[in-house]
Design a protein around this motif. Sequence first.
Motif, PDB file in Angstrom:
ATOM      1  N   LEU F 164       0.791  -1.282   0.189  1.00  0.00           N
ATOM      2  CA  LEU F 164      -0.035   0.133   0.033  1.00  0.00           C
ATOM      3  C   LEU F 164       0.968   1.153  -0.122  1.00  0.00           C
ATOM      4  CD1 LEU F 164      -2.951  -1.144   2.516  1.00  0.00           C
ATOM      5  CD2 LEU F 164      -3.007  -0.778   0.057  1.00  0.00           C
ATOM      6  N   ARG F 165       1.884   1.210   0.659  1.00  0.00           N
ATOM      7  CA  ARG F 165       2.916   2.458   0.593  1.00  0.00           C
ATOM      8  C   ARG F 165       3.259   2.677  -0.508  1.00  0.00           C
ATOM      9  NH1 ARG F 165       5.057   0.300   5.550  1.00  0.00           N
ATOM     10  NH2 ARG F 165       3.726   1.008   7.502  1.00  0.00           N
ATOM     11  N   GLU F 166       3.703   1.467  -1.277  1.00  0.00           N
ATOM     12  CA  GLU F 166       4.300   1.990  -2.582  1.00  0.00           C
ATOM     13  C   GLU F 166       3.100   2.643  -3.613  1.00  0.00           C
ATOM     14  OE1 GLU F 166       6.024  -1.493  -5.391  1.00  0.00           O
ATOM     15  OE2 GLU F 166       7.261  -1.474  -3.411  1.00  0.00           O
ATOM     16  N   PHE F 171       0.779   7.440  -5.674  1.00  0.00           N
ATOM     17  CA  PHE F 171      -0.083   8.513  -5.986  1.00  0.00           C
ATOM     18  C   PHE F 171       0.588  10.001  -5.691  1.00  0.00           C
ATOM     19  CE2 PHE F 171      -3.779   5.359  -5.827  1.00  0.00           C
ATOM     20  CZ  PHE F 171      -4.654   6.090  -6.717  1.00  0.00           C
ATOM     21  N   ALA F 172       1.237   9.874  -4.560  1.00  0.00           N
ATOM     22  CA  ALA F 172       1.910  11.283  -4.249  1.00  0.00           C
ATOM     23  C   ALA F 172       2.510  11.736  -5.354  1.00  0.00           C
ATOM     24  CB  ALA F 172       2.934  10.986  -3.016  1.00  0.00           C
ATOM     25  N   GLN F 173       3.318  10.777  -6.132  1.00  0.00           N
ATOM     26  CA  GLN F 173       3.901  11.271  -7.236  1.00  0.00           C
ATOM     27  C   GLN F 173       2.887  11.901  -8.259  1.00  0.00           C
ATOM     28  OE1 GLN F 173       7.089  11.025  -7.795  1.00  0.00           O
ATOM     29  NE2 GLN F 173       6.860  12.462  -9.595  1.00  0.00           N
ATOM     30  N   LYS F 174       1.795  11.168  -8.372  1.00  0.00           N
ATOM     31  CA  LYS F 174       1.188  11.650  -9.664  1.00  0.00           C
ATOM     32  C   LYS F 174       0.288  13.030  -8.932  1.00  0.00           C
ATOM     33  CE  LYS F 174      -1.499   8.741 -12.187  1.00  0.00           C
ATOM     34  NZ  LYS F 174      -2.389   7.739 -12.455  1.00  0.00           N
ATOM     35  N   GLU F 237      -8.793  16.513  -6.442  1.00  0.00           N
ATOM     36  CA  GLU F 237      -9.605  16.339  -5.457  1.00  0.00           C
ATOM     37  C   GLU F 237      -9.627  14.638  -5.351  1.00  0.00           C
ATOM     38  OE1 GLU F 237     -13.517  18.161  -5.079  1.00  0.00           O
ATOM     39  OE2 GLU F 237     -12.123  19.968  -5.250  1.00  0.00           O
ATOM     40  N   LEU F 238     -10.229  14.252  -6.296  1.00  0.00           N
ATOM     41  CA  LEU F 238     -10.270  12.943  -6.460  1.00  0.00           C
ATOM     42  C   LEU F 238      -9.207  12.128  -5.985  1.00  0.00           C
ATOM     43  CD1 LEU F 238     -12.603  12.576  -9.529  1.00  0.00           C
ATOM     44  CD2 LEU F 238     -13.463  12.164  -7.424  1.00  0.00           C
ATOM     45  N   ILE F 239      -8.056  12.406  -6.714  1.00  0.00           N
ATOM     46  CA  ILE F 239      -6.916  11.435  -6.482  1.00  0.00           C
ATOM     47  C   ILE F 239      -6.694  11.812  -4.670  1.00  0.00           C
ATOM     48  CG2 ILE F 239      -4.538  11.177  -6.812  1.00  0.00           C
ATOM     49  CD1 ILE F 239      -4.805  12.416  -9.555  1.00  0.00           C
ATOM     50  N   ASP F 245      -8.212   7.499   1.265  1.00  0.00           N
ATOM     51  CA  ASP F 245      -8.927   6.186   1.503  1.00  0.00           C
ATOM     52  C   ASP F 245      -7.588   5.076   2.038  1.00  0.00           C
ATOM     53  OD1 ASP F 245     -11.233   7.217   1.389  1.00  0.00           O
ATOM     54  OD2 ASP F 245     -11.562   6.530  -0.555  1.00  0.00           O
ATOM     55  N   ILE F 246      -6.856   5.222   0.895  1.00  0.00           N
ATOM     56  CA  ILE F 246      -5.665   4.134   1.180  1.00  0.00           C
ATOM     57  C   ILE F 246      -4.983   4.264   2.354  1.00  0.00           C
ATOM     58  CG2 ILE F 246      -3.660   2.953   0.151  1.00  0.00           C
ATOM     59  CD1 ILE F 246      -4.749   4.039  -2.677  1.00  0.00           C
ATOM     60  N   GLU F 247      -4.471   5.478   2.729  1.00  0.00           N
ATOM     61  CA  GLU F 247      -3.668   5.857   3.907  1.00  0.00           C
ATOM     62  C   GLU F 247      -4.564   5.178   5.095  1.00  0.00           C
ATOM     63  OE1 GLU F 247      -3.057   9.988   4.386  1.00  0.00           O
ATOM     64  OE2 GLU F 247      -0.910   9.507   4.681  1.00  0.00           O
ATOM     65  N   ASN F 248      -5.906   5.411   4.809  1.00  0.00           N
ATOM     66  CA  ASN F 248      -6.737   4.949   6.170  1.00  0.00           C
ATOM     67  C   ASN F 248      -6.510   3.422   6.271  1.00  0.00           C
ATOM     68  OD1 ASN F 248      -7.212   7.488   6.853  1.00  0.00           O
ATOM     69  ND2 ASN F 248      -9.445   7.338   5.828  1.00  0.00           N
ATOM     70  N   THR F 249      -6.472   2.664   5.269  1.00  0.00           N
ATOM     71  CA  THR F 249      -6.516   1.341   5.306  1.00  0.00           C
ATOM     72  C   THR F 249      -5.416   0.828   5.876  1.00  0.00           C
ATOM     73  OG1 THR F 249      -5.803   1.011   2.859  1.00  0.00           O
ATOM     74  CG2 THR F 249      -7.957   0.779   3.262  1.00  0.00           C
ATOM     75  N   ILE F 250      -4.147   1.482   5.748  1.00  0.00           N
ATOM     76  CA  ILE F 250      -2.851   0.874   6.404  1.00  0.00           C
ATOM     77  C   ILE F 250      -3.042   0.781   7.788  1.00  0.00           C
ATOM     78  CG2 ILE F 250      -0.265   1.554   6.807  1.00  0.00           C
ATOM     79  CD1 ILE F 250      -0.449   2.959   3.910  1.00  0.00           C
TER      80      ILE F 250
END
Lengths: 400, 269, 269, 212, 212, 602
Positions: F164-166, F171-174, F237-239, F245-250
Motif C-alpha cells: 500500500l505504501r508503494e 499517488f503522491a507522485q501523481k 480532489e479525487l486523487i 482512503d488508502i492511507e486509512n487502510t494502512i
Amino acid sequence: MEGKVIHRFSKRFSKKAFFENLILNILRISTYLVILFAGFIFLDIGINGSKAIFKSQAPFINTDFLTQKPETLHVFEPKHIDKKLKEINAKILSTNIENKNLSNLAIEDSKKNDLLIKSLQAKYHVLDKQRKEERLLFSDTEFRALEIKPSKSEYVYETYAYSGGGIGPAIIGTCLLVLGSIAIALSLGVLCAIYLSEYSRPGKVLQIIRLSILNLSGVPSIVFGLFGFGMFVLFFGWGVSMIAGWFTLAIMALPVIISASEESMRSIPKGFREGSLALGASKWTAIRTNVLPYALPGILTSSIMGIARVAGETAPIMFTAAFALRDQLPWEGLEKASDFIFQGVMALPYHIYVVSSKIPQNEYTENMQYGSAFVFLFIVGFFAISSIVLRIRVRKKYKW
Amino acid sequence: MSLDIQVKPAEAGSKVLPPEVIKIRNLDFSYGESQALFDISMDVYEKEVTAFIGPSGCGKSTFLRCFNRMNDLIDIAKIKSGTIKISDVDIYDEEIDVIELRKHVGMVFQKSNPFPKSIYDNIAYGMRIQGIKKSSELDSTVESCLKSAALWGEVKDRLNESALGLSGGQQQRLCIARALAVKPKILLMDEPCSALDPIATAKVEELIHELKKNYTIVVVTHNMQQAARVSDRTAFFYLGRLIEYGPTEQIFMNPENSQTEAYVSGRFG
Amino acid sequence: MSLDIQVKPAEAGSKVLPPEVIKIRNLDFSYGESQALFDISMDVYEKEVTAFIGPSGCGKSTFLRCFNRMNDLIDIAKIKSGTIKISDVDIYDEEIDVIELRKHVGMVFQKSNPFPKSIYDNIAYGMRIQGIKKSSELDSTVESCLKSAALWGEVKDRLNESALGLSGGQQQRLCIARALAVKPKILLMDEPCSALDPIATAKVEELIHELKKNYTIVVVTHNMQQAARVSDRTAFFYLGRLIEYGPTEQIFMNPENSQTEAYVSGRFG
Amino acid sequence: MKRYFHKELNDLKNKLILLGEKSNEIARLAMDGLLENDIEKVNKAAGMDDYLDDLEQEISYACIRYISLRAPVSSDLRLIFVALKASRDFERIGDEAHSITRKSSKILINDGKLSEQFNLQEMSNLACQLIKDAISCFVEEDLEKAFAVLKKDREIDTINQKHFELISDISMQEKISDPTRFNTLLISKSIERMGDHAKNIAREVIFLLSKE
Amino acid sequence: MKRYFHKELNDLKNKLILLGEKSNEIARLAMDGLLENDIEKVNKAAGMDDYLDDLEQEISYACIRYISLRAPVSSDLRLIFVALKASRDFERIGDEAHSITRKSSKILINDGKLSEQFNLQEMSNLACQLIKDAISCFVEEDLEKAFAVLKKDREIDTINQKHFELISDISMQEKISDPTRFNTLLISKSIERMGDHAKNIAREVIFLLSKE
Amino acid sequence: MEDPNLEPKDTAPSFSRKRLVLFGKDSDSIIKSFFGSSATISIVVLALITIFLFKEGAGFINQYHKSLKEYRLSGLEYVDILKENRENFTELNRLLTDIRSNWIKSLKSNGLSQSEISSIVMSPDSKSLFLGYMRAGKSLKSYIKNKMDLAIEVRDQHITNKNLRETLNNFAQKIEDVEKFNYQLNDVDRSQFILRLKEKNLNNATDYELVTNNESLINSLRDGDAINSQTRKIFLELIKEQYVDIENTIKPVDFSSEIVKITSNKEAYFKILVGLESDIQKILNEKSLFDFNDDELNKRFSKFKDLNYLYFETIDEHKDKIKQWNQNQPIEILHALISFITGKDWITASDQQDWYGLLPLLSGSLLVSFIALFFAVPLGVGAAIYTNQMASSIERNWIKPYIEFVSAIPSVVIGFFGVVVLGEAIRNFSNLSILSWVPFFPLGERLNVFTAGLLLALMAIPTIFTLAEDAINNVPKHLKEASLAIGATRLQTTARVIVPSCLSAIISAIMLGFGRVIGETMVVLLCAGNRIKIPEFTDGIGVFFEPVHTMTGIIAQEMGEVVQGSVHYRALFMVGIVLFFTSMLINIGAQWIVKKYKKLEA
Ligand SMILES: Nc1ncnc2c1ncn2[C@@H]1O[C@H](COP(=O)(O)OP(=O)(O)OP(=O)(O)O)[C@@H](O)[C@H]1O
Ligand SMILES: Nc1ncnc2c1ncn2[C@@H]1O[C@H](COP(=O)(O)OP(=O)(O)OP(=O)(O)O)[C@@H](O)[C@H]1O
Ligand SMILES: [Mg+2]
Ligand SMILES: [Mg+2]
Ligand SMILES: O=P([O-])([O-])[O-]
C-alpha cells in the motif's frame, strides 16, 4: 599339433591373446550398445510418428498435419461401451489383486485366475475395437461448425488440447527462428574466425578471446535463455519475440561456428598464404583468394551443424521467442512491418515440450505427440545428416 | 662500410665481378630475445646462383626470408641493426612498399605449395591479383613462364587440370613458374628440393641452372652436393654467423676456414 | 629355384659370401588392382648393410615393409605370389605369429617417431610389453641399447625427460635404440635420414656402420651418396622391378645395367 | 636426361683430345725438325711445350673441380680418371719432345747431320702413329685399336734396343762425334718413352671402356 | 666427428707412405748394388719392382673407389689426388730403379767397375735423400721441406749434366768401354728422373698443403 | 593515380614507395581492425551474459534478506522453532503407526482372518496404546497452530502495508505531477477518472447539479478533450480522496508489540510439554510389556520406546531455544547468501515462508550427472577406442557418422521418449517378479533420476565419443606403426601408446561431456520427476531411483510463471549464475588439463 614345425615365429597359445580378444569384444559390445539404444529411439519415434505423418491413400503424406494450426480435439465416446470397458477393467484389476494375495501354495487358483484375465482381456479388445468405430472425433473448428452436438447422454465427452489440427505454425516458427539466427551467427562468426585465424597475434587479448569462446560454448542453453530473457525481452523491451529468439540462438550458435570456421581456415596449409604473399598479394588479398574459398566448404558444413544445434534447442527460446499456442501464422494480422520480428511464434521444440509434459498421454494425444517429435527429428536430422555427408565429401575432396 | 668477408680478387678469377644486387651490411636479427643472426655482411651478385649452406638451425632460412621481408609475418622477428639493400634501396625503410618488394623478390618454398586451382590459374594468380585481366596477356605469360620453368612440355595439354594432380617435382617447378609470372628480378628458394626424390631434384636443379641466365637466385640447401652443383657462390653459416663466403669452387675445393672445410667434408659435428 | 640376379662370385671378391638371412623368391606384390612389385628375387646377407635405391614410387618401401609384414596394416595390400623366408621360415605362412616376427625384425621409420614418454620409457617399452618388469633388467638393457645407438653419452643425465625434447637426429637414434631393445636380428630402415640435416645424418650413418657388426640391416634411401657410403650391397629398383643388385662398389663403379648407371650418375629421368 | 654439367665432362674430353693432338703435333715437329735439319721446326716445337703444360694443368684442375663439385661415379668418374692420367701422359710426350728438340738443336749445331744408320725416321713415324692411334681410340671409343696400340709399342722398343747396340758399335765412333751419338741415343730413348706414354693412354682407354 | 670412412683415407695415406718407402728402398738397392758391385742387391732390387706396381695399382683402385663411394671434397679430395699422382711417381721411381738394375747388371758383367770420375755415389745419395725428403714432407706435412726438395733437385740435374759432358770427353773412352759409358749415362739419366719424380711428389705435397 | 613524373629512375626499383593510405593507416590494418572488432564480440557477449545474470540476480540477496528479516520479526521463525518439536513428535507417532501396520501384516501372514485381526488390533489394550499416543499431542498441535496463524497474520499485514505504501508513493507522485501545469491525462488516468466520477455520482445521486456537471465532464473526457484547470482541480480532489482512503487502510504493524502475543504465554506451552511428556511416559510405562508375538516387532517397539526417551531429552534443549529466541537479533546480509547456498529447502508460493535453498537442486543435478557419466564415460570412450583402433574400416565409416548423428537428436525429443517410453519401460522392468529381491524394486516413480540419467548418458556419449575419437585420431599414425613394429599387440599399442598420448584430451572430453550433462535442461525437466528434495543418500542404491529436480529444470519450469522482480524471479537468476559459473569452471578445467598435460606429453 603334430606334424607342424615349431620354429621361432610359430603361433603359440597365450593368455595374452585370450585377454586381448576379451577386451576387444567388451569394447565392441559397448559400442553396439550405444548404437542399439539410439537406434531404438529412432525406430520408436519413426514408427509411431509416421502414423501421424503418413496416410494410406494419396498423397500419402498427411499434409493437414503439417500445415494446419493446432486445435483442441473433441472426443465423444459411446457411453455404453465405455461403461462395459470400465467394468472389465475393474474386474481384471480385482483378479490381479486376488492373484497377488494368493499364497504361493494355491497354484491351481492362480492358474484359473490367469485364464480368467486372459478371457477378459480378449473381450476388452473386441469392445475396444467397437468403441473406436463408434466414437466421434472433432477438431475445434469442426466442433463449432456442428449444427447438432452429440448428446451427452449417449456419449462421454472429453476434450484434448492441441490434439486436433496440425503443427503448421510450429514448423514455420522453427524455420523462421533458425534462418534468422543462423544468418546472424554466420556473419558474425565468420568475421570473428577470420580475425582469429589470420590476423590475431598471440597475446593476452587473443587468450581472453579464446577463453571466452571456449566458455561460451560450454554455457548451458538454459543460461542463454535466461540471458536472452534478461537482455532482449526485458531490458531491450522486445518482449517475447522472434528477434529476441534470433539473437539468443545466434549467440548460442556463435562459438560452434567460430571454432569450426577457424579450424577449417587453419587447416588450409600455411603454404597457400605464404605462396600468395610471396607473389606480392596483400594480406587481405591472400585471405580472400587463397584462404576463404578453400575454407568455405568447411565453414558451411559446420554451420549446418550449428543449424542443427540451434534448431534442436528448447530452453533458450522458452522465454524469449516461443508461444505455447498462437493460432495466427507469423504473417497474419500484422499492423506494421516491424511487428513481424517483434512477435512471438510457435516453435516445434517448445511445442513438443508442452504436449509431452502438460497434457496426458493417451491414444488421442499420442499421435500428435509422436508426429511432432518425428517431424522435428526429421528436420534436425536432415540438417545433421547433410552436414555429416558434406563433411565427409569435403574431406575427401580437399586433401592437401 | 666494409665487407667483413670479401672475395679475394685473385680467387674470383680474372673475370670481372658482376654487379651486386643485394647488399647486406652488419645484419643482426633476433626472434624476441634470442638472436638468430649475428653481424652478417655479404653481397649477392647479379645473375648468379648463391647457395646458403650450414647445419640445421644456423639461420639460413631466417636470413633468406629477410630478403623479401617474409619475416614480417612473425611477430617477434626483428632486425636489430644493419641494413639490407636491394638495388641500392634499403628494403627495411619505412617507406618501402612490401607488396612491391615481394613482387620484385620472388620466393619458392621448401614444400611445394601449389594452390588447389588449375595449373593455368596458379600461374595467372600473381597477375590477376595485380589486376591484369586480359586473357591474351595472361595466356602468353602463362605459356612463357611454364616454358621458363621447363614444364610447358609436360603440362601444356592439361592446363585446366588441378595443380594438385602433378607429381612433387612438377609441383615444385610449377611454384617456380608461378613466382616467375610476376616478373621478379630475384628468386629466393628455401630448400626447394628437400621433399623431392633424386630425379625430380635433378630437374629442378637443371631449371635453376637455366634460370640463372635471367634471374639472380639465392637458394638455401641442406644438400652440400646440391650447393656444389648449382651455385656460383656459396655461403656457409654456423650458429647465426657467416663463416665463409666465396665462389663455390673455393668453398668446396679450398675453403679458407677450417670449420667450412670440416663441414663440407663431413667431419663437422 | 634360382636367383635371377646373382652376385657373380668374381665380383663379390675373393671373400666367402656370408650366409643369407632373408631369401626372397619371385615376389609379386599388389595394392588392390595395381601391382607394385614384380617378380623380385634376392638374398639379404647376414651382418651386412643392404641398401635399396631407386626413384620415387618404385616400390622400395613396399618391399621393405614386406619383411616384417607391416603391409598387413593396409587392407588392400596383398602378396600375389612368391615367398619371403627369414632364417628359412616362410614369414607369410598361416602359422606365423606376426608379433614374434616383428620382434625379430625391427623397423625404423622415415620420420623419427619416439613415443611421447620419457627417454627411458621409450626404450623400456619394448621389454615392458613383453612382460619384463624387473627394473634392474630394464636399466641394464636401456643403458646397453643407448650405448649401441651411440646416444648414451648425450642423454644419460636426462633419461627421465621427454623424448620429444631431443633433436631430430637424436630422436632418430633413440628410435633405433628402441628397436634394439627387443633384441632383433634384422633392422629395417625406411629412409631413416631423409628428415635430418647433414650432421645428424652423418651420426646416423656412423651408427649404421657400427651396428652392422651385430645386425643385418636393410636401408631404403633416396640419397645415393648415402647408399654408397653405408651399404655393402645395393639394390636398384625401378617401376617395381629389381634392376640390379650387387656389391655397392660394383653398382657405383661398374654397374652392369645401363639404367643403373644412368641412375647413379644422375642421367636418369 | 642430360645434366648441364655433363657438358663440362664433354669439354674436358675435348680438351684432352686437343691436348693429345697438340702433343702429337709437338712430337712430329720435334722429330721432323731433327730429321729435316729444320731448326725452325725444332724451335717451334720447343716453344709449344709451355702451352701443353698449361693445358695439362687446366685439365687436371677441371678434373679436381669436377670431382669436388659434381661427385661423379661410374663411367663419368672413369672418364675423369682417364683424363687425369692421359693428360699427364700427353704432357710427358710434350716433355720428351721438348727434350728431343734440345738434343736436336745440339746435334744440328755440332754435326748438322745424323747418321743414316739410325732408324729414327721409322721410329718417329711409329711413335707419332702410336700417339695418333691412342687419341683416336679414345675419341672413337675403340677398344680394338687400343689393344693394337699396346702391340705396336713393342716395335718401337725393339728399334730403340737396336739403336743402343748400334751406337755402342765402334764403327759409329768414326762417323759422328761422341756428343751427337749420345744425344741421338737419348733422342731414341725419348721416342721410346713417347711410345710408352701412348701405350699408357691406350691402357687407360681400355680401362675406361672395358669396365676394368 | 671423424667418419668411419676417414679411416680408409688414412689407410690410403699409409699405403702411399709404404709405397714411398719401398720405392726409396728399391732405388737405394739398385744404386748400392752398382756402386758396391753387389750383384745380389741388384737382383733383389730388380725383383721388387712388381711389388711396387701392385701397390700402385692398389692405391689407384682405392682412390677411384673412395671417390665414387665417398664423394670427397676439399683436403680429402686433394689427398686422393696426391695419392694418385704420387703413387704414380713412386712407381716410376721403382721403374727407373729397375732400369738402373738392368744397366748395372750389364756394366757389372762387362766391366765390373765404374769409372770413379762419375759422381754416381753422390748423385745416388742425393736422389735417395730427395725421395726420403719427399716422403717425409708428405708424412710430416712440412711445406718447407717440400720447397727444399725442389731446390735440391737442381743439384742432381747439374751432376747429370756434368756426367754428360764427362762421358763425351775423349779421355773417358780409354778407360771404359762404350756400352758401359752409355749405360752409365743412362743410369745417370735415370737417377736424374728419380730426382724429378721426387720433385713432383714434393710439388704435390705443396699442392696438398698450401691449398694451391 | 600515379604521376609519371614520380616514377622512380630506372636504377631504383619501384618498391621504394608506399601505397595509398587512409587515415594514416594502410588498407590492411584497417581490414584487420574490422575483423578484430568483430572478434571481440565473444568477449562482449560473455560480459553481457555475466552482467545480465548479475543484474537480475544481484537483487536477490537484498530481497531475500528482507524476507528473512520479516520472517524473524513477524515471529514466524519462533513458530518454526515450535514446529520443530511438533515434527519430532509427529515422527515418533509415524513410527508407531508403522509398527502397527507391520503388526497387521505379520498377523495376516500368520494366517489370521480379517475379523480376527481387527479384534486383536482394535482391542482396548492396543487402542489405548496407539490412539492414546496420538491424542497425547493434540493440545500441542492446536497451540502451535494458533501461534502460527497469528504470526502469518502479522506478516501478511506487514507485506500489505508495504504494498500500500508503494501505491501511496505512486499517488503522491501523481498528485505532484498533476499540480504542475502541463500534466496530460493518459488513457489510464482518463478511464480511472471517469470511474471515480461515476462512483461519485452514484454516491451523491441526490445532488443533481453535481451529477450533471460530472456527466458532462465524463462526456468530454470520453471525447478525449484536454483537461482545463477546472477539471484538473476535480481530478486532483479525487486523487487526494483516494490517497486518503488508502492511507486509512494502512494499519501499521508494530512487530515488537505483536510479537508479545505470540511469545507471551510460554509457560502454558511448557506446561503442555510437561503434560505431553507425562502422558507419553504413562502410556509407555503401561505398555512396556506389550507383546506383538513377533520378535522383530517387539524389538522395534522397544527401540521406539528408547527413541521416546531421547525425545524427552531434546525437550529441554528445545525450551532453551525458545527462551533464547530474540526477535531483535539482527540478520546479517551474508546470511541470505549462505542460506541460499546451503539451504536445504526450495519452497515457493507457500502461505508461510518461502525458502530458496540451492542444495536440493544442486544435489539433483549432480546425481543425475553422476548417473549419466557413469554410463557415458565407459561407453563413449570405449566406443571411441573401438571405432578408431579396432573396428574395420567399413564399421568405422558408418559408426562415426551415426554417433555424430545421435548428438543431433534434440534434447526435447529424447525427453519426450523418456516420458513416453523409457520411464514406463524401466518401471515395468522393476515390476518383474524375478527382480523383487532388489531392495527398492518395484519403483514407485515412473520418472526418476535414473531415467533422466540414462537419457543424458545418451546425449553425453556423442560428445565424449567425438572428442575422444578425434583425440585418438590425432595421435600420429607413425606412433602406432612404431609400436607394432616393436612387436606390440594391438591392445598393447592402444593401451600403452595411443591412449596415454591423448589422455589429457580424453579427460577433457569427459569434462566437456559433464558440462553438457549438467547444463542439459529438457531431458531432466521432462524425465527427472521434478521432486524438489535432497535425495535420500542413506537409501543406498535406491537413491538412484528417486525423483529429483535440477538447477536447469527449475529455471525452465518456474521462470515462465514468476512475477518479474520478485524474490523468486531473482532466485532463479541466482541459480542461473551458479550454473553459468559451474560450466565455466568445467570448461576452464578441461582446457587446463589439456594444456598442462600437453606439456608433459610433449
Ligand atoms: N618463428 C620463430 N620464432 C622463434 N625462433 C625461431 C623462429 N624461426 C626460427 N627460429 C630460430 O632461429 C634459429 C634459426 O632458424 P632457421 O629456421 O633460420 O634455421 P635454418 O638454418 O633454416 O635451419 P633448417 O636447416 O633446419 O631449416 C633457430 O635457432 C630457430 O630455433
Ligand atoms: N597404401 C597404398 N595403397 C595403394 N598404393 C600404394 C600404397 N602405398 C604405396 N602404393 C603404391 O605402390 C607403389 C610403390 O610405393 P612405395 O611407397 O613402395 O614406393 P617407394 O619406392 O618407397 O617410394 P618413395 O621413395 O617415394 O618412398 C607406388 O606406385 C605407390 O603409389
Ligand atoms: Mg630452414
Ligand atoms: Mg618409400
Ligand atoms: O715421365 P717418365 O719418367 O714416366 O718418362
